[in-house]
Design a protein around this motif. Structure first.
Motif, PDB file in Angstrom:
ATOM      1  N   PHE A 143      19.271  -5.335  -4.391  1.00  0.00           N
ATOM      2  CA  PHE A 143      19.587  -3.939  -4.099  1.00  0.00           C
ATOM      3  C   PHE A 143      21.097  -3.705  -4.181  1.00  0.00           C
ATOM      4  CE2 PHE A 143      20.726  -0.519  -1.151  1.00  0.00           C
ATOM      5  CZ  PHE A 143      20.045   0.534  -1.770  1.00  0.00           C
ATOM      6  N   GLN A 190       5.520  -3.602  -1.529  1.00  0.00           N
ATOM      7  CA  GLN A 190       6.853  -3.025  -1.334  1.00  0.00           C
ATOM      8  C   GLN A 190       7.830  -3.448  -2.435  1.00  0.00           C
ATOM      9  OE1 GLN A 190       7.691  -1.136   1.521  1.00  0.00           O
ATOM     10  NE2 GLN A 190       9.820  -0.841   0.966  1.00  0.00           N
ATOM     11  N   CYS A 191       7.965  -4.749  -2.603  1.00  0.00           N
ATOM     12  CA  CYS A 191       8.914  -5.266  -3.589  1.00  0.00           C
ATOM     13  C   CYS A 191       8.129  -5.575  -4.867  1.00  0.00           C
ATOM     14  CB  CYS A 191       9.597  -6.518  -3.037  1.00  0.00           C
ATOM     15  SG  CYS A 191      11.037  -7.009  -3.999  1.00  0.00           S
ATOM     16  N   LEU A 237      14.577  -4.586   4.214  1.00  0.00           N
ATOM     17  CA  LEU A 237      15.451  -5.713   3.858  1.00  0.00           C
ATOM     18  C   LEU A 237      16.707  -5.280   3.110  1.00  0.00           C
ATOM     19  CD1 LEU A 237      12.882  -8.380   2.537  1.00  0.00           C
ATOM     20  CD2 LEU A 237      13.720  -8.048   4.865  1.00  0.00           C
ATOM     21  N   ARG A 249      14.858 -11.841  -5.532  1.00  0.00           N
ATOM     22  CA  ARG A 249      15.621 -10.594  -5.377  1.00  0.00           C
ATOM     23  C   ARG A 249      16.465 -10.598  -4.101  1.00  0.00           C
ATOM     24  NH1 ARG A 249      10.931  -6.278  -7.177  1.00  0.00           N
ATOM     25  NH2 ARG A 249      11.244  -6.423  -9.436  1.00  0.00           N
ATOM     26  N   PRO A 281      10.368  -1.240  -7.370  1.00  0.00           N
ATOM     27  CA  PRO A 281      10.242  -1.626  -5.950  1.00  0.00           C
ATOM     28  C   PRO A 281      10.736  -0.481  -5.060  1.00  0.00           C
ATOM     29  CG  PRO A 281      12.089  -2.767  -7.011  1.00  0.00           C
ATOM     30  CD  PRO A 281      11.341  -2.060  -8.097  1.00  0.00           C
ATOM     31  N   ASN A 282      10.138  -0.391  -3.890  1.00  0.00           N
ATOM     32  CA  ASN A 282      10.457   0.728  -3.002  1.00  0.00           C
ATOM     33  C   ASN A 282      11.697   0.416  -2.143  1.00  0.00           C
ATOM     34  OD1 ASN A 282      10.397   2.964  -1.412  1.00  0.00           O
ATOM     35  ND2 ASN A 282       8.435   2.512  -0.412  1.00  0.00           N
ATOM     36  N   CYS A 283      12.835   0.304  -2.807  1.00  0.00           N
ATOM     37  CA  CYS A 283      14.073  -0.085  -2.112  1.00  0.00           C
ATOM     38  C   CYS A 283      14.517   0.987  -1.127  1.00  0.00           C
ATOM     39  CB  CYS A 283      15.185  -0.353  -3.113  1.00  0.00           C
ATOM     40  SG  CYS A 283      14.771  -1.633  -4.300  1.00  0.00           S
TER      41      CYS A 283
HETATM   42  S1  SF4 Z   1      15.573  -3.774  -1.276  1.00  0.00           S
HETATM   43 FE1  SF4 Z   1      15.322  -5.793  -2.157  1.00  0.00          FE
HETATM   44  S2  SF4 Z   1      13.574  -6.679  -1.083  1.00  0.00           S
HETATM   45 FE2  SF4 Z   1      13.567  -4.489  -0.703  1.00  0.00          FE
HETATM   46  S3  SF4 Z   1      12.190  -3.653  -2.265  1.00  0.00           S
HETATM   47 FE3  SF4 Z   1      14.289  -3.531  -3.058  1.00  0.00          FE
HETATM   48  S4  SF4 Z   1      14.550  -5.411  -4.210  1.00  0.00           S
HETATM   49 FE4  SF4 Z   1      12.765  -5.715  -2.912  1.00  0.00          FE
END
Ligand code: SF4
Length: 347
Positions: A211, A191-192, A204, A148, A197-199
């Motif tokens: 994202f 998290q991911c 990141l 990702r 996923p908790n974007c």
């Molecule tokens: S932003 Fe990217 S790394 Fe972060 S949780 Fe979402 S998909 Fe995963």
């Protein structure tokens, strides 16, 4: 290391320091404890594996204690975790190390890889967590986070995918590999996550490919070739006064080395409703469903009273209900016997 990778490593470690779960195998560099936790956690969630880890460490505080335990005792303690080959390989490796290596684990990735039941992932985990060797771990969580963040569409189940991800993972693993490896796995687990996923609160996301392009659901790419297989098990439970007949499963199949009953594997669900054998019919259970990773099993238990089932041919032996308690059994059988006990139908 380029800026994007540097940002990744630094932020994953910072995130880990704040958010990681306090788990007992994280407070140790004892390779035996780390190995135990890694074997238990293969194919098993932390919540399910944790009580098993604690039981094993308590019952077998050292590798020598485990190596000198009997197979049956270890399988019984493993009961409910599934994939019993893990327990068998663990015992083989423990005994091998006690006989040939003074009960010590080898201290590097390449040597660890030679042990029974230790694949690339587990060898990397032990080498890194216990000995801080600069080697990258690659498990499902790591594949997902890397795919990702870096935007990699190669099939993670293909040899090319394995090669590509490994090269990337090895190129970014820092000197403090132990902390970083634990961090990336924990990040994937909390998290991911595979779904949702908790974007929103992800450290990141500023540089995350998935994202930016809203590709979280498409990554990682995994083309599965394994088909789900359905099986139909009719178990005959032979009763003789206060004993029942069980056998050890010796052939190469699920539940190898565990104990079950006289099994007739049927080809259709209909036949599971009706079993005719010689003996006095006592009762039958409902049809129970048991889901394994690649198999769906439909099981029905049929109880018959018979003074002389042909035990020898079928490898069956009589056991008292008390003795049955101590035999290692597939969890579906252990649970079924437990329900009989609560209904007071044993004996
Ligand atoms: S932003 Fe990217 S790394 Fe972060 S949780 Fe979402 S998909 Fe995963």
């Amino acid at each position: 290391m380029n800026e994007k990778s540097k940002f990744f490593v630094e932020n994953i470690i910072a995130w880990y320091k704040k958010h990681h779960r306090k788990l007992p195998w994280r407070n140790t560099q004892n390779p035996y404890h780390i190995w135990l936790s890694e074997i238990i956690l293969q194919q098993t969630r932390v919540k399910q594996g944790l009580p098993y880890y604690l039981k094993f460490v308590e019952r077998y505080p050292t590798l020598q204690d485990l190596a000198s335990a009997s197979d049956n005792e270890v399988f019984r303690l493993w009961q409910g975790l599934g994939y019993y080959n893990r327990a068998k390989n663990m015992l083989t490796a423990a005994r091998h190390l006690c006989e040939n290596n003074q009960g010590e684990f080898p201290k590097n990735y390449q040597e660890l890889l030679k042990l029974k039941g230790i694949g690339k992932y587990t060898a990397a985990a032990i080498a890194s967590f216990a000995f801080n060797e600069k080697v990258a771990v690659l498990d499902g969580n790591v594949f997902r986070v890397l795919a990702r963040y870096f935007g990699i569409y190669t099939d993670i189940a293909s040899p090319q995918g394995e090669k590509e991800f490994r090269a990337l993972a090895e190129s970014i693993v820092p000197e403090n590999s132990s902390e970083y490896n634990q961090a990336i796995m924990e990040f994937g687990a909390l998290q991911c996550t595979p779904q949702k996923p908790n974007c929103m609160f992800c450290p990141l996301r500023e540089h995350c490919f998935a994202f930016a392009y809203q590709e979280q659901e498409s990554l990682p790419v995994k083309i599965s070739k394994t088909q789900m297989r359905e099986r139909f098990f009719a178990y005959i439970i032979w009763h003789n006064e206060d004993k029942i007949a069980l056998k050890k499963r010796l052939h190469k199949d699920i539940w190898q080395n565990l104990y079950d009953f006289d099994l007739q594997e049927k080809i259709s669900l209909d036949e599971l409703h009706q079993i005719q054998v010689q003996g006095t019919f006592l009762m039958a259970s409902e049809i129970l469903k048991h889901q394994l990773t690649h198999q769906k099993i439909f099981i029905r238990f049929f109880h018959f009273e018979s003074p002389t089932p042909n035990l020898v041919d079928k490898n069956l032996e009589w056991y008292s209900w008390q003795a049955v308690q101590n035999l290692p059994k597939p969890i579906i059988i252990a649970n079924y016997l437990q329900t009989l006990q609560t209904q007071n139908l044993q004996g």
